[in-house]
Design a protein around this motif. Structure first.
Motif, PDB file in Angstrom:
ATOM      1  N   LEU A  48      35.153  41.035  33.556  1.00  0.00           N
ATOM      2  CA  LEU A  48      34.010  42.193  33.278  1.00  0.00           C
ATOM      3  C   LEU A  48      34.948  43.403  33.098  1.00  0.00           C
ATOM      4  CD1 LEU A  48      31.180  41.154  35.669  1.00  0.00           C
ATOM      5  CD2 LEU A  48      31.367  41.032  33.113  1.00  0.00           C
ATOM      6  N   TRP A  49      35.786  43.751  34.340  1.00  0.00           N
ATOM      7  CA  TRP A  49      36.377  45.053  34.241  1.00  0.00           C
ATOM      8  C   TRP A  49      37.354  45.023  33.127  1.00  0.00           C
ATOM      9  CZ3 TRP A  49      41.571  45.471  34.887  1.00  0.00           C
ATOM     10  CH2 TRP A  49      42.408  44.283  35.120  1.00  0.00           C
ATOM     11  N   HIS A  63      33.387  46.719  32.138  1.00  0.00           N
ATOM     12  CA  HIS A  63      32.077  46.666  32.903  1.00  0.00           C
ATOM     13  C   HIS A  63      32.759  47.025  34.107  1.00  0.00           C
ATOM     14  CE1 HIS A  63      30.294  45.977  28.915  1.00  0.00           C
ATOM     15  NE2 HIS A  63      30.777  44.781  28.758  1.00  0.00           N
ATOM     16  N   LYS A  72      31.297  48.532  36.737  1.00  0.00           N
ATOM     17  CA  LYS A  72      29.971  48.570  37.667  1.00  0.00           C
ATOM     18  C   LYS A  72      29.464  47.292  37.863  1.00  0.00           C
ATOM     19  CE  LYS A  72      25.558  50.960  38.128  1.00  0.00           C
ATOM     20  NZ  LYS A  72      24.587  51.836  37.617  1.00  0.00           N
ATOM     21  N   GLU A  73      29.320  46.532  36.729  1.00  0.00           N
ATOM     22  CA  GLU A  73      28.878  45.246  36.738  1.00  0.00           C
ATOM     23  C   GLU A  73      29.906  44.250  37.562  1.00  0.00           C
ATOM     24  OE1 GLU A  73      28.991  46.871  34.219  1.00  0.00           O
ATOM     25  OE2 GLU A  73      27.042  47.209  33.276  1.00  0.00           O
ATOM     26  N   TYR A  74      30.904  44.459  37.248  1.00  0.00           N
ATOM     27  CA  TYR A  74      32.111  43.865  38.123  1.00  0.00           C
ATOM     28  C   TYR A  74      31.764  43.937  39.593  1.00  0.00           C
ATOM     29  CZ  TYR A  74      36.755  42.398  39.831  1.00  0.00           C
ATOM     30  OH  TYR A  74      37.844  41.856  40.822  1.00  0.00           O
TER      31      TYR A  74
END
Length: 329
Positions: free
Chosen positions: A218-219, A223, A225-227
């Motif tokens: 994700l990062w 992403h 924040k999602e991570y």
């Protein structure tokens, strides 16, 4: 004795005569009757106009026919009285009577009356001629049977109310069906969630979820924040299951205080969790963009925290051996 010798008497006599004459004139009530069309065909209609003229404050009675005006002439409708104020303190009361007849004849309609105290005032009589159409019996083909019913043309606007009513009813039925179905599915959803609950131990489930997060990268795709949200949510669920106290809704500071109390003297565990939660708060609330090394460190510390705090149950397995009896002869 002459009137000249008594002028006051003469004046009083004159005033009395004038007042008496005015009183006689004021008591006079008039009634008038007219007909619109005096010659009609069978089944046609015409109107009688009845007018009564009287003083404003006088109480009079005007009897009106109910149903039949005379044999063969029927009253279909009588309008309410229409009162008109005219001069000399007089009023005129008007009625319209809708009449018809289905018998051919020459009718002399009866007079209408007005009851004025002890006096009865009669109107003039009017005549009504009712004729039948001329029929040539020698040529019946000239006449046709009753025509069929004519149906009005189709106009969509005439059905708007019905169409909107049906659509609104269908909408209400769909809404009710949706909520009923939703209410019915709620218990099954709870059962499904219970059945789908992970059967793995808390630390194994947490390690599995962290591995899945790392594989999704994700990062690496921006992403952050999602991570960090998924990493911290996994740790919150693990801590809740591991220690039997829900920390899902607790803040990062409250979770750290809780771990300090549960793991006294284990500073390494506290520090690893602190690094993850504090960096996660900066990413989610301050929109911080961590360095790649910091993201890798957070994942490493998350796995380390789980490994250092996992609870391992020691299971003792009792092995039973069958004893074979050997018979020695």
């Amino acid at each position: 004795m002459t009137l000249r010798r008594y002028p006051i008497f003469s004046i009083l006599l004159l005033v009395f005569a004038l007042l008496h004459g005015t009183k006689v004139y004021a008591q006079q009530t008039l009634i008038d009757l007219k007909i619109d069309v005096p010659d009609i065909m069978i089944g046609e209609q015409t109107v009688l106009h009845l007018s009564v003229t009287t003083d404003k404050d006088k109480q009079i009675i005007i009897p009106l026919p109910d149903g039949m005006l005379t044999d063969g002439v029927e009253v279909l409708h009588i309008t309410p009285p229409d009162t008109t104020d005219i001069k000399n303190n007089r009023i005129m009361i008007n009625y319209d009577l809708l009449i018809t007849s289905f018998d051919s004849s020459l009718y002399l309609l009866p007079s209408f009356i007005v009851l004025d105290g002890r006096d009865t005032i009669f109107s003039d009589q009017v005549a009504l001629k009712v004729s039948t159409p001329d029929v040539n019996l020698e040529s019946p083909e000239e006449y046709y049977d009753i025509k069929n019913i004519w149906h009005p043309p189709f106009v969509l606007a005439d059905y708007y109310a019905f169409i909107y009513g049906v659509l609104f009813t269908l909408f209400i039925i769909c809404v009710i069906g949706y909520f009923v179905q939703r209410m019915r599915n709620r218990p099954s959803e709870r059962v499904a969630n219970v059945k789908e609950a992970p059967k793995l131990p808390p630390h194994e489930q947490a390690i599995k979820e962290l591995k899945e997060i790392r594989e999704r990268k994700l990062w690496q795709q921006g992403h952050n924040k999602e991570y960090y949200t998924e990493v911290t949510d996994t740790l919150r669920r693990y801590i809740s299951l591991r220690y039997g106290v829900s920390v899902i809704e607790k803040t990062s500071s409250e979770i750290l205080d809780f771990i300090r109390d549960e793991e006294p003297g284990n500073k390494e565990v506290y520090d690893t969790l602190k690094q993850i939660l504090r960096l996660s708060d900066f990413v989610k609330f301050a929109k911080l963009r961590p360095l790649p090394d910091e993201n890798d460190l957070s994942m490493f510390n998350a796995n380390l925290f789980v490994e250092r705090t996992k609870h391992v149950e020691i299971v003792t397995t009792l092995l039973s051996a069958d004893m074979t009896k050997i018979k020695i002869k």
